[in-house]
Design a protein around this motif. Structure first.
Motif, short mmCIF file in Angstrom:
data_model
loop_
_atom_site.label_atom_id
_atom_site.label_comp_id
_atom_site.label_asym_id
_atom_site.label_seq_id
_atom_site.Cartn_x
_atom_site.Cartn_y
_atom_site.Cartn_z
N PRO A 84 0.82 -1.23 0.00
CA PRO A 84 0.00 0.00 0.00
C PRO A 84 0.85 1.27 0.00
CG PRO A 84 -0.86 -1.57 1.59
CD PRO A 84 0.47 -2.11 1.13
N PRO A 85 0.29 2.36 -0.51
CA PRO A 85 0.99 3.65 -0.46
C PRO A 85 1.15 4.11 0.99
CG PRO A 85 -1.28 3.96 -1.14
CD PRO A 85 -1.04 2.48 -1.13
N TYR A 86 2.12 4.96 1.21
CA TYR A 86 2.41 5.41 2.56
C TYR A 86 1.26 6.21 3.16
CZ TYR A 86 4.41 8.06 6.40
OH TYR A 86 4.63 8.63 7.61
N LEU A 87 0.68 5.70 4.24
CA LEU A 87 -0.22 6.41 5.16
C LEU A 87 -1.53 6.90 4.54
CD1 LEU A 87 -0.34 7.26 8.14
CD2 LEU A 87 0.60 9.47 7.49
N ILE A 88 -1.45 7.58 3.41
CA ILE A 88 -2.61 8.28 2.85
C ILE A 88 -3.68 7.31 2.37
CG2 ILE A 88 -3.38 9.82 1.00
CD1 ILE A 88 -1.79 11.20 3.17
N GLU A 89 -4.93 7.62 2.68
CA GLU A 89 -6.05 6.88 2.11
C GLU A 89 -6.56 7.64 0.90
OE1 GLU A 89 -9.12 5.64 4.71
OE2 GLU A 89 -7.76 4.99 6.30
N GLY A 90 -6.47 7.01 -0.26
CA GLY A 90 -6.88 7.67 -1.48
C GLY A 90 -8.22 7.18 -1.99
N GLU A 91 -8.83 7.96 -2.85
CA GLU A 91 -10.02 7.50 -3.56
C GLU A 91 -9.61 6.40 -4.54
OE1 GLU A 91 -13.09 8.39 -3.07
OE2 GLU A 91 -12.77 10.08 -1.69
N GLN A 92 -10.60 5.71 -5.10
CA GLN A 92 -10.29 4.64 -6.05
C GLN A 92 -9.47 5.17 -7.23
OE1 GLN A 92 -11.25 1.03 -5.94
NE2 GLN A 92 -11.09 1.83 -3.85
N GLU A 93 -9.77 6.37 -7.68
CA GLU A 93 -9.00 6.96 -8.78
C GLU A 93 -7.54 7.14 -8.38
OE1 GLU A 93 -8.89 11.02 -11.56
OE2 GLU A 93 -10.35 10.84 -9.93
N GLY A 94 -7.33 7.59 -7.14
CA GLY A 94 -5.96 7.79 -6.67
C GLY A 94 -5.21 6.47 -6.54
N LEU A 95 -5.88 5.44 -6.02
CA LEU A 95 -5.25 4.13 -5.91
C LEU A 95 -4.91 3.58 -7.29
CD1 LEU A 95 -7.38 2.42 -3.11
CD2 LEU A 95 -4.98 3.15 -2.96
N TYR A 96 -5.83 3.78 -8.22
CA TYR A 96 -5.58 3.33 -9.60
C TYR A 96 -4.34 4.01 -10.17
CZ TYR A 96 -5.95 3.03 -14.66
OH TYR A 96 -5.66 2.83 -15.99
N ASN A 97 -4.24 5.32 -10.01
CA ASN A 97 -3.09 6.06 -10.55
C ASN A 97 -1.79 5.63 -9.90
OD1 ASN A 97 -4.70 7.54 -12.34
ND2 ASN A 97 -5.07 9.16 -10.84
N TYR A 98 -1.84 5.39 -8.59
CA TYR A 98 -0.65 4.93 -7.85
C TYR A 98 -0.20 3.58 -8.38
CZ TYR A 98 2.03 3.11 -3.84
OH TYR A 98 3.00 2.56 -3.03
N LEU A 99 -1.12 2.62 -8.45
CA LEU A 99 -0.78 1.27 -8.88
C LEU A 99 -0.36 1.25 -10.35
CD1 LEU A 99 -3.62 -0.61 -7.00
CD2 LEU A 99 -1.17 -0.72 -6.48
N LYS A 100 -1.07 1.99 -11.18
CA LYS A 100 -0.76 2.02 -12.61
C LYS A 100 0.66 2.53 -12.84
CE LYS A 100 -2.49 3.93 -17.03
NZ LYS A 100 -1.33 4.76 -17.41
N ALA A 101 1.04 3.58 -12.11
CA ALA A 101 2.38 4.15 -12.27
C ALA A 101 3.46 3.11 -11.97
CB ALA A 101 2.54 5.36 -11.37
N ILE A 102 3.22 2.30 -10.95
CA ILE A 102 4.22 1.29 -10.57
C ILE A 102 4.19 0.11 -11.53
CG2 ILE A 102 4.98 -0.28 -8.74
CD1 ILE A 102 3.70 1.69 -6.72
N ILE A 103 2.99 -0.35 -11.87
CA ILE A 103 2.86 -1.53 -12.73
C ILE A 103 3.50 -1.29 -14.09
CG2 ILE A 103 1.20 -2.98 -13.97
CD1 ILE A 103 -0.71 -2.57 -11.56
N GLU A 104 3.24 -0.14 -14.68
CA GLU A 104 3.74 0.10 -16.04
C GLU A 104 5.16 0.68 -16.07
OE1 GLU A 104 0.97 2.73 -17.89
OE2 GLU A 104 1.61 4.50 -16.77
N HIS A 105 5.76 0.84 -14.88
CA HIS A 105 7.11 1.41 -14.82
C HIS A 105 8.15 0.44 -15.35
CE1 HIS A 105 10.03 4.35 -13.53
NE2 HIS A 105 10.66 3.47 -12.77
#
Length: 308
Positions: A107-128
């Motif tokens: 999970p991302p550090y501490l912050i609780e994000g909306e589904q859009e935010g979680l998607y953007n976080y995971l997408k950035a890492i997955i496609e890196h």
């Protein structure tokens, strides 16, 4: 690139520390070799049990290099990435450079994000990178079906590990996406919940006790798959639930109790951990020692019991 998540019992080595609190690479080699010798189907290095949150980049790289060297392509090697996004991207790139097979996204550090935010976080890492990616659903990273469906458009995504335990959500996810993803049980002491997970498509799990009684993990999983309810009940009553009771006594025991068990059976690992995790109390250490003595007496380790 094999775009499939590992199946079976997954090994999660610890981060052994010496008397100065530094990473003990020789002890880590022994930890990984022990898991390989016992037939575990994959190695997940520098994840939760490896005190991911306390590692620096040099230590992380060293742990990965040890894992890649010892495993030598016998089974897949996955790394832990996550937390701060910039660090996650850096460690994902290191994982690719060192030729890991994939990574588990914490999970991302501490912050609780909306589904859009979680998607953007995971997408950035997955496609890196081009490595396989498994998302870890727990704490502040709970994915709803539309979010996960959108992430499956990325070829690198091969699995979801669940550490949340919402079975209604799990059924919705597994039955909607079915074989598109591999499904991993990542609940604390996963043997406790695996009978509920297996029928809905979860065919692998992370086993903390495999670091010190892997033959019990294998015996349990074989009994589960063969529907040997009598043996399952025995293992629950005599070993799994008693260990789980100790694990729940203090926060952080999910890590330090593993190290204590390894020390008890004679591996070159102590239960020394980094703050905020605490070492196991003497009383609880003695309780674990008694359970393990009984485990080896009642269920002697005669040979590897690897699934065919």
């Amino acid at each position: 690139m094999n775009r499939k998540a590992p199946t079976g019992i997954l090994g999660f080595p610890v981060a052994p520390l010496n008397n100065q609190g530094k990473l003990d690479e020789k002890a880590l080699e022994a930890n990984i070799q022990f898991l390989l010798d016992e037939g575990l189907e994959a190695i997940f290095i520098a994840c939760g049990s490896g005190e991911f949150q306390s590692l620096n980049t040099k230590e992380y790289t060293a742990m990965l290099e040890v894992a890649i060297s010892v495993v030598n392509r016998k089974v897949p090697v996955y790394t832990g990435v996550g937390g701060n996004l910039s660090t996650a991207l850096e460690w994902a790139r290191i994982s690719e450079e060192k030729q890991a097979d994939g990574y588990l996204i914490l999970p991302p550090y501490l912050i609780e994000g909306e589904q859009e935010g979680l998607y953007n976080y995971l997408k950035a890492i997955i496609e890196h990178t081009n490595l396989n990616a498994i998302v870890y659903q727990r704490d502040n990273a709970i994915l709803q079906l539309p979010t996960l469906e959108k992430l499956t458009e990325l070829n690198q995504l091969v699995g979801l590990k669940d550490g949340y335990g919402n079975m209604e959500l799990n059924i919705e996810l597994t039955q909607s996406l079915r074989k598109r993803l591999g499904w991993l049980n990542g609940m604390p002491m996963a043997e406790v919940t695996m009978p509920a997970y297996a029928p809905i498509g979860f065919n692998s799990y992370s086993s903390a006790i495999s670091n010190y009684v892997p033959h019990i993990s294998r015996m349990f999983y074989n009994a589960l798959l063969s529907h040997d309810q009598e043996l399952l009940s025995e293992l629950y009553q005599n070993i799994i639930l008693p260990i789980n009771d100790i694990r729940k006594q203090k926060k952080g025991y999910a890590v330090s109790l593993i190290k204590a068990g390894m020390e008890i059976i004679g591996l070159p690992v102590t239960d020394r951990v980094r703050p905020p995790i605490v070492s196991v109390d003497k009383e609880h250490y003695a309780q674990l020692e008694k359970i393990l003595t009984q485990a080896f007496d009642q269920y002697p380790k005669s040979s590897k019991q690897v699934l065919s």
